[in-house]
Design a protein around this motif. Structure first.
Motif, PDB file in Angstrom:
ATOM      1  N   PHE A 108       0.827  -1.007   0.039  1.00 33.89           N
ATOM      2  CA  PHE A 108       0.047   0.021  -0.128  1.00 33.89           C
ATOM      3  C   PHE A 108       0.849   1.142   0.024  1.00 33.89           C
ATOM      4  CE2 PHE A 108      -2.154   3.391   2.278  1.00 33.89           C
ATOM      5  CZ  PHE A 108      -3.256   3.546   1.479  1.00 33.89           C
ATOM      6  N   GLY A 109       1.951   1.400   0.812  1.00 32.75           N
ATOM      7  CA  GLY A 109       2.770   2.454   0.786  1.00 32.75           C
ATOM      8  C   GLY A 109       3.643   2.704  -0.261  1.00 32.75           C
ATOM      9  N   LEU A 110       3.941   1.406  -1.208  1.00 29.95           N
ATOM     10  CA  LEU A 110       4.443   1.663  -2.397  1.00 29.95           C
ATOM     11  C   LEU A 110       3.621   2.271  -3.376  1.00 29.95           C
ATOM     12  CD1 LEU A 110       7.110  -1.230  -2.536  1.00 29.95           C
ATOM     13  CD2 LEU A 110       7.491   1.037  -2.171  1.00 29.95           C
ATOM     14  N   ALA A 111       2.505   1.673  -3.397  1.00 32.68           N
ATOM     15  CA  ALA A 111       1.262   2.123  -4.481  1.00 32.68           C
ATOM     16  C   ALA A 111       1.108   3.740  -4.050  1.00 32.68           C
ATOM     17  CB  ALA A 111       0.271   1.247  -4.115  1.00 32.68           C
ATOM     18  N   ALA A 112       1.032   3.933  -3.041  1.00 36.52           N
ATOM     19  CA  ALA A 112       0.788   5.558  -2.754  1.00 36.52           C
ATOM     20  C   ALA A 112       1.726   6.387  -3.271  1.00 36.52           C
ATOM     21  CB  ALA A 112       0.389   5.686  -1.220  1.00 36.52           C
ATOM     22  N   CYS A 113       2.971   5.884  -3.477  1.00 39.71           N
ATOM     23  CA  CYS A 113       3.972   6.887  -3.702  1.00 39.71           C
ATOM     24  C   CYS A 113       3.912   6.981  -5.189  1.00 39.71           C
ATOM     25  CB  CYS A 113       5.345   6.284  -3.474  1.00 39.71           C
ATOM     26  SG  CYS A 113       5.923   6.200  -1.803  1.00 39.71           S
ATOM     27  N   ASP A 114       3.295   6.015  -5.958  1.00 40.97           N
ATOM     28  CA  ASP A 114       3.196   6.228  -7.586  1.00 40.97           C
ATOM     29  C   ASP A 114       2.165   7.296  -7.626  1.00 40.97           C
ATOM     30  OD1 ASP A 114       5.378   4.722  -7.793  1.00 40.97           O
ATOM     31  OD2 ASP A 114       4.321   2.821  -8.056  1.00 40.97           O
ATOM     32  N   ASN A 115       1.019   7.463  -6.924  1.00 42.33           N
ATOM     33  CA  ASN A 115       0.110   8.197  -7.461  1.00 42.33           C
ATOM     34  C   ASN A 115       0.455   9.798  -7.581  1.00 42.33           C
ATOM     35  OD1 ASN A 115      -1.627   5.871  -7.548  1.00 42.33           O
ATOM     36  ND2 ASN A 115      -2.476   6.327  -5.461  1.00 42.33           N
ATOM     37  N   GLN A 116       0.049  10.326  -8.579  1.00 43.38           N
ATOM     38  CA  GLN A 116       0.521  11.755  -8.734  1.00 43.38           C
ATOM     39  C   GLN A 116      -0.787  12.613  -8.759  1.00 43.38           C
ATOM     40  OE1 GLN A 116       2.913  12.130 -12.281  1.00 43.38           O
ATOM     41  NE2 GLN A 116       4.850  11.643 -11.066  1.00 43.38           N
ATOM     42  N   GLY A 117      -0.880  13.767  -8.368  1.00 45.76           N
ATOM     43  CA  GLY A 117      -1.834  14.406  -8.351  1.00 45.76           C
ATOM     44  C   GLY A 117      -1.945  15.390  -9.654  1.00 45.76           C
ATOM     45  N   PRO A 118      -3.065  15.873  -9.912  1.00 45.34           N
ATOM     46  CA  PRO A 118      -3.443  16.511 -11.305  1.00 45.34           C
ATOM     47  C   PRO A 118      -2.283  17.584 -11.493  1.00 45.34           C
ATOM     48  CG  PRO A 118      -5.204  16.582  -9.953  1.00 45.34           C
ATOM     49  CD  PRO A 118      -4.399  16.059  -9.020  1.00 45.34           C
ATOM     50  N   ALA A 119      -1.944  18.301 -10.456  1.00 46.14           N
ATOM     51  CA  ALA A 119      -0.870  19.454 -10.704  1.00 46.14           C
ATOM     52  C   ALA A 119       0.466  18.717 -10.897  1.00 46.14           C
ATOM     53  CB  ALA A 119      -0.813  20.399  -9.242  1.00 46.14           C
ATOM     54  N   GLU A 120       1.002  17.785 -10.387  1.00 50.57           N
ATOM     55  CA  GLU A 120       2.027  16.965 -10.709  1.00 50.57           C
ATOM     56  C   GLU A 120       2.138  16.580 -12.234  1.00 50.57           C
ATOM     57  OE1 GLU A 120       2.349  14.202  -7.697  1.00 50.57           O
ATOM     58  OE2 GLU A 120       3.531  15.332  -6.397  1.00 50.57           O
ATOM     59  N   GLN A 121       1.006  16.126 -12.523  1.00 56.47           N
ATOM     60  CA  GLN A 121       0.878  15.239 -14.053  1.00 56.47           C
ATOM     61  C   GLN A 121       1.038  16.605 -14.879  1.00 56.47           C
ATOM     62  OE1 GLN A 121      -2.534  13.219 -14.015  1.00 56.47           O
ATOM     63  NE2 GLN A 121      -1.679  11.454 -12.672  1.00 56.47           N
ATOM     64  N   ALA A 122       0.283  17.789 -14.652  1.00 56.41           N
ATOM     65  CA  ALA A 122       0.206  18.883 -15.439  1.00 56.41           C
ATOM     66  C   ALA A 122       1.738  19.566 -15.637  1.00 56.41           C
ATOM     67  CB  ALA A 122      -0.704  19.895 -15.082  1.00 56.41           C
ATOM     68  N   GLY A 123       2.622  19.580 -14.385  1.00 54.61           N
ATOM     69  CA  GLY A 123       3.802  20.044 -14.393  1.00 54.61           C
ATOM     70  C   GLY A 123       4.790  19.379 -15.044  1.00 54.61           C
ATOM     71  N   GLU A 124       4.512  17.881 -15.221  1.00 53.66           N
ATOM     72  CA  GLU A 124       5.327  17.145 -16.053  1.00 53.66           C
ATOM     73  C   GLU A 124       5.333  17.397 -17.477  1.00 53.66           C
ATOM     74  OE1 GLU A 124       5.459  12.887 -15.113  1.00 53.66           O
ATOM     75  OE2 GLU A 124       6.168  13.338 -13.005  1.00 53.66           O
ATOM     76  N   LYS A 125       4.036  17.080 -17.811  1.00 51.87           N
ATOM     77  CA  LYS A 125       3.698  17.779 -19.258  1.00 51.87           C
ATOM     78  C   LYS A 125       4.208  18.961 -19.783  1.00 51.87           C
ATOM     79  CE  LYS A 125      -0.538  15.083 -19.466  1.00 51.87           C
ATOM     80  NZ  LYS A 125      -2.172  14.909 -19.558  1.00 51.87           N
ATOM     81  N   VAL A 126       4.057  19.949 -18.862  1.00 51.32           N
ATOM     82  CA  VAL A 126       4.698  21.413 -19.217  1.00 51.32           C
ATOM     83  C   VAL A 126       6.273  21.098 -19.510  1.00 51.32           C
ATOM     84  CG1 VAL A 126       4.998  23.711 -18.301  1.00 51.32           C
ATOM     85  CG2 VAL A 126       2.710  22.716 -18.329  1.00 51.32           C
ATOM     86  N   ASP A 127       6.655  20.669 -18.480  1.00 50.57           N
ATOM     87  CA  ASP A 127       8.211  20.479 -18.535  1.00 50.57           C
ATOM     88  C   ASP A 127       8.694  19.599 -19.854  1.00 50.57           C
ATOM     89  OD1 ASP A 127       8.876  21.651 -16.088  1.00 50.57           O
ATOM     90  OD2 ASP A 127       8.806  19.695 -14.855  1.00 50.57           O
ATOM     91  N   ASN A 128       7.954  18.700 -20.103  1.00 50.12           N
ATOM     92  CA  ASN A 128       8.069  17.812 -21.469  1.00 50.12           C
ATOM     93  C   ASN A 128       8.166  18.676 -22.559  1.00 50.12           C
ATOM     94  OD1 ASN A 128       8.841  15.516 -19.789  1.00 50.12           O
ATOM     95  ND2 ASN A 128       6.902  14.584 -20.261  1.00 50.12           N
TER      96      ASN A 128
END
Length: 114
Positions: A17-37
């Motif tokens: 459960f702890g490892l699975a929780a670390c992989d979940n990204q919020g919408p802001a993090e996903q949007a930030g990664e898309k902008v960076d790319n």
């Protein structure tokens, strides 16, 4: 025995459960990664376009470090050639000195036999 198996299962489920929780990204993090790319892709395309334009116009530039490297290579090549010439001259001088020493030894041997 059942208690240790239960502890192992509990530990495994908590860890999973702890490892699975670390992989979940919020919408802001996903949007930030898309902008960076997107920014990285635009920068790479701009650099490639500039390089292509310089090449097409025959204006390829050599950087200061590249020029310095080429100069260092040329200096090392010249130094190696000079060292080789000096080594050849020293070898010739030693060979001549050895020949002269052998000639003198032979003269001394002939004189001592007479």
């Amino acid at each position: 025995m059942n208690k240790s198996l239960l502890n192992v299962l509990l530990f495994t489920s908590v860890a999973t459960f702890g490892l699975a929780a670390c992989d979940n990204q919020g919408p802001a993090e996903q949007a930030g990664e898309k902008v960076d790319n997107a920014v990285e892709q635009v920068q790479e395309q701009a650099e490639q376009t500039a390089d292509d334009a310089q090449e097409a116009l025959g204006m390829e530039e050599q950087g200061t470090l590249e020029e310095l490297g080429e100069s260092a290579d040329e200096t090392l090549d010249n130094a190696a050639a000079a060292a080789e010439e000096q080594a050849d001259a020293a070898g010739d001088a030693l060979s001549n000195a050895a020949d002269e020493a052998e000639r003198k030894v032979n003269e001394l041997m002939e004189d001592s036999e007479q």
